[in-house]
Design a protein around this motif. Structure first.
Motif, short mmCIF file in Angstrom:
data_model
loop_
_atom_site.label_atom_id
_atom_site.label_comp_id
_atom_site.label_asym_id
_atom_site.label_seq_id
_atom_site.Cartn_x
_atom_site.Cartn_y
_atom_site.Cartn_z
N VAL A 18 -31.81 75.19 -0.70
CA VAL A 18 -30.52 75.75 -1.08
C VAL A 18 -30.71 77.24 -1.34
CG1 VAL A 18 -28.68 75.66 -2.79
CG2 VAL A 18 -29.76 73.55 -2.06
N GLU A 19 -29.76 78.03 -0.92
CA GLU A 19 -29.91 79.49 -1.05
C GLU A 19 -29.67 79.92 -2.49
OE1 GLU A 19 -31.51 80.95 1.42
OE2 GLU A 19 -31.34 78.95 2.25
N GLU A 20 -30.41 80.95 -2.89
CA GLU A 20 -30.37 81.43 -4.28
C GLU A 20 -28.98 81.90 -4.68
OE1 GLU A 20 -30.48 84.98 -5.35
OE2 GLU A 20 -30.27 85.86 -3.35
N GLY A 21 -28.59 81.56 -5.88
CA GLY A 21 -27.33 82.05 -6.43
C GLY A 21 -26.09 81.56 -5.72
N SER A 22 -26.22 80.53 -4.86
CA SER A 22 -25.07 80.08 -4.06
C SER A 22 -23.99 79.38 -4.90
CB SER A 22 -25.54 79.16 -2.94
OG SER A 22 -26.43 78.20 -3.44
N SER A 23 -24.32 79.05 -6.15
CA SER A 23 -23.32 78.41 -7.01
C SER A 23 -22.15 79.35 -7.29
CB SER A 23 -23.95 77.95 -8.32
OG SER A 23 -24.42 79.06 -9.05
N LYS A 24 -22.32 80.63 -6.95
CA LYS A 24 -21.21 81.58 -7.06
C LYS A 24 -20.03 81.13 -6.20
CE LYS A 24 -21.51 85.50 -8.89
NZ LYS A 24 -20.99 85.89 -10.21
N ASN A 25 -20.33 80.27 -5.23
CA ASN A 25 -19.26 79.73 -4.38
C ASN A 25 -18.60 78.50 -4.98
OD1 ASN A 25 -19.66 81.61 -2.20
ND2 ASN A 25 -21.57 80.53 -1.79
N PHE A 26 -19.08 78.09 -6.12
CA PHE A 26 -18.48 76.92 -6.76
C PHE A 26 -17.82 77.37 -8.06
CE2 PHE A 26 -18.15 73.10 -9.27
CZ PHE A 26 -17.81 72.14 -8.33
#
Lengths: 96, 392, 310
Positions: A18-26
């Protein structure tokens, strides 16, 4: 709502990385029932709210509180509690 | 090339020295202990660059391996029996994270009752964990398999961990004359490990081992399954290259006098040597018998096995583990399923043997061949599952 | 120590969009630890638990640093492997940068199921910092008691009933168990004391060898209080002496904060509904006193250690 980026099994990233910091999309802002409202007038920029926010939802710019990121703020109210000068007030979402 | 008399454990330690992984994490367990013991001495003597982690359990040893492999290091461990069972949880995780960890396993019976001798219940118990599993018949094969497996596991289209099996005591402590290649030759063959992705790359950070639920888990596991299926092709390619460079030939299995055999046995591990003697003896008496010695159990070469057995009339499967009320042992159920849709009906019988290190003799193998002939002639398959050498 | 202004300039290691509960102590803990580590290149291993689950739901991750989750009980073993790989590759010149290694585990993953793995890693002397975020029960599975659950706290596997008043045993002292490994740095800190927490993490990261910090991490869901009270509960734990802030540096004990006058433990207990049965329907004075006495005993022992081992 968050963008759906789930894919066919043939395009699964190696080891399902999973790409780093991708929770910014959630966005988690919809969890909120109460909303912190920041009063710049009385804020002393002590940053107590910033360091104690579980969701990294208080944005600091050049050492000063810039804004509350409502995309992610879950409305816990810790910032309002910890503020020594009551510069953050919790308001009902629907009152806004 | 040097000829040396070595035991299975010694030859594995020697191959590990030549492969010279970046990290080894291990925990002692009979009969695999010597492997890490010998290797520790290599470390102590400065003969290898490898960092050795003397873990406090097998569970931690394999957990260390997961961390190390994820960090981009060529990583190995070794274990047996209870140790492999203790690792079980993490055995599933290593291939899930696509980590090409290499693990020699010395086969030993599982408790209870506690026993230190050979059977295959330990690695059969791990057959669905997603690891490549390759069995060795003798000391030479153990050496050759270990060298080949590094290339298979680390292939960038595979990235699946591997186990290389040797039978406890029979191979691990049995001494044989083997050919050991020069260090340079082995190093050139295995090459330098270049990880596709590593968690030490702080400039390109990523998350490894996330939580995936019903919307994604299925796809992720299917992709993982594809990787081990892909290894089938690579296993043969590497065997071909190995043959060119080392002179010894390998495939998914070895066919011993199988092509014109009417009755054949299917077996894995050291029993194959005994079966070959039995086949020779029975052939001398005019019986058309043969052996399919299975080397690669995972990925399971079902199509190729079916093809190899299609001209036989009846086969006996030698299973060195129980599945406790399952439809025969694990090899039986796989093979029987593989040959099920052959046009000509093939009788398949299961012979459970050698549990807890019980010796199986050439005479007993010959009796198995005779038994299969008898069962087939009378067109009956009572007692689908038989127990070899069991005291009645 | 770093000021908040300085910290606010740093790149944090964990970002928004994770799915920890509103007001989660672990969210605060993780942010502060990662800010404290923000001047280093770090690699993180995380045990199964709330923090791991809520921050890495595929295909999203809140982590901005390399991060690995292996299983529940093996964060310490996993980071041992990562650190050893680094050591090996560095020795061979295959990696040039200086890296730091962090492991996170909850109390379940640290006090209970991960204790062996932690002990092994500490004894082997790997260069890493282990952070235990102690929220005093198995919160991820739905608030079951762990060996970190305090006496008389109600959890779903130590409920209070007609004959039993919540958990029947005092909690395990993991900080002292870790200290007995004679590692160079061991500390306790709490959510609610960012300065103490950040200072300890920064200090630990400067030390070579195994380090351990146990962070008192209030859980609004499991302890049953309003989400805005997370810091207050952390503070009450410290002010009552329930959770002393102290460190053991090369065997030397130092209590970092001594309340002028400790507040009665009741103040800490009564605002958490997990202790409700101690006050309702009638006040169970004996049980409250037992907790109070245990705090005094622990505090006296700690002061003795500070005096003798200094």
């Amino acid at each position: 709502m968050s963008k759906n980026i789930l894919h066919s099994w043939k395009n699964t990233p190696l080891a399902s990385r999973v790409e780093e910091g991708s929770s910014k999309n959630f966005k988690t802002g919809s969890w909120r029932s109460k909303k912190p409202v920041h009063n710049k007038e009385i804020c002393t920029n002590c940053l107590q709210c910033w360091i104690n926010c579980p969701d990294n939802a208080i944005k600091v710019k050049d050492g000063n509180i810039d804004k509350i990121d409502y995309d992610f703020c879950k409305g816990c109210g810790i910032c309002a509690e910890v503020c020594p000068v009551k510069a953050i007030e919790m308001k009902n979402e629907k009152d806004e | 090339m040097i000829k040396k008399a070595l035991t299975g454990n010694e030859v594995i330690a020697e191959a590990m020295r030549q492969i010279e992984p970046d990290v080894i994490a291990a925990y002692p367990i009979t009969p695999a202990t010597e492997i890490v013991q010998i290797f520790s001495q290599f470390v102590a003597d400065g003969k290898v660059k490898t960092e050795f982690i003397p873990a406090e359990s097998e569970h931690s040893a394999i957990s260390c391996c997961v961390g190390s492999s994820a960090a981009g290091a060529r990583t190995m461990t070794a274990t047996s029996s209870q140790g492999l069972a203790l690792m079980h949880e993490i055995l599933h995780i290593a291939p899930g994270l696509r980590l090409p960890i290499i693990m020699p396993v010395v086969n030993r019976a599982l408790s209870s009752p506690i026993n230190i001798h050979c059977d295959h219940s330990d690695t059969m118990n791990a057959r669905d964990t997603g690891w490549i599993q390759i069995y060795s018949e003798n000391v030479q094969e153990a050496y050759d398999n270990l060298i080949q497996i590094v290339r298979i596991s680390e292939n960038k289209n595979i990235l699946i961990p591997s186990m290389v099996m040797t039978d406890g005591f029979v191979i691990s402590h049995g001494m044989e004359n083997v050919e050991i290649a020069e260090d340079r030759k082995v190093k050139d063959f295995v090459g330098e490990y270049k990880p596709v992705q590593t968690i030490l790359d702080t400039d390109n950070p990523f998350t490894l081992g996330s939580l995936a639920l019903f919307d994604s888990y299925f796809e992720i596991k299917r992709a993982q399954e594809k990787a081990i299926i892909n290894s089938k092709k690579i296993i043969l390619e590497i065997a071909e290259e190995f043959k060119r460079k080392f002179g010894r030939e390998y495939g998914y299995f070895e066919k011993y006098k199988l092509d014109d055999a009417k009755i054949a046995l299917v077996a894995i591990g050291s029993i194959s040597g005994t079966i070959k003697d039995a086949v020779d003896s029975l052939r001398g008496k005019g019986k058309k018998v043969g052996l399919l010695k299975l080397r690669v159990f995972r990925p399971f070469p079902a199509e190729e096995i079916k093809e190899a057995l299609k001209n036989t009339k009846a086969i006996g499967i030698l299973d060195r583990s129980l599945s406790f009320s399952g439809q025969g042992g694990p090899i039986f159920s796989e093979i029987r399923s593989a040959v099920f849709d052959l046009k000509e009906k093939l009788f398949v019988l299961d012979y459970i043997y050698g549990l807890g290190g019980r010796d199986t003799t050439q005479k007993e193998i010959e009796e198995i061949f005779n038994n299969i002939e008898l069962e087939t002639r009378e067109d009956r398959t009572i007692d689908l599952i038989k127990y070899v050498g069991l005291k009645n | 120590m770093s000021s908040l202004k300085e910290l606010s300039q740093r790149k944090g290691g964990i970002t928004s969009g994770h799915r920890l509960c509103s007001g989660c102590g672990a969210g605060i803990m993780a942010r502060q630890v990662m800010l404290a580590a923000g001047n280093y290149k770090v690699v993180v291993a995380c045990a199964t638990g709330c923090l791991e689950v809520a921050t890495t739901i595929y295909p999203y991750s809140a982590w901005k640093v390399p991060w690995i989750h292996n299983a529940f009980e093996n964060a310490a073993a996993t980071i041992s492997g990562v650190e050893t790989a680094y050591k090996s590759l560095k020795k061979q010149g295959k990696i040039k940068k200086d890296l730091k290694f962090l492991a996170f585990g909850g109390d379940g993953g640290t006090y209970d199921i991960g204790l062996q793995s932690l002990s092994g890693a500490l004894e082997r002397g790997h260069d890493f910092l282990y952070i235990c975020y102690d929220n005093e029960a198995y919160m991820n599975t739905g608030i079951q008691r762990s060996s970190a659950t305090p006496k008389y706290a109600a959890t779903t596997t130590s409920p209070y009933g007609e004959v039993i008043s919540g958990k029947r045993e005092f909690r395990k002292n993991i900080t002292e168990i870790v200290a007995a490994h004679n590692i160079p740095y061991v500390a306790q800190t709490a959510v609610g004391y960012w300065n103490d927490l950040v200072t300890k993490v920064e200090k630990a990261l400067e030390v070579k060898g195994p380090k351990f910090i146990n962070i008192f991490t209030p859980c609004q869901l499991g302890w049953k209080y309003g989400p805005e009270k997370t810091l207050e509960i952390g503070k009450l734990a410290v002010e009552t002496g329930f959770w002393p802030l102290y460190e053991v540096e090369n065997g030397k004990y130092k209590i970092n904060y001594k309340p002028q006058e400790k507040k009665p433990v009741e103040e800490f207990l009564k605002i958490q509904k997990r202790f409700n049965h101690l006050f309702k329907p009638e006040r169970k004075e004996k049980l409250i006193q037992e907790i109070q006495d245990n705090i005094e005993k622990g505090w006296t022992e700690l002061e003795k250690k500070e005096k003798c081992l200094n």
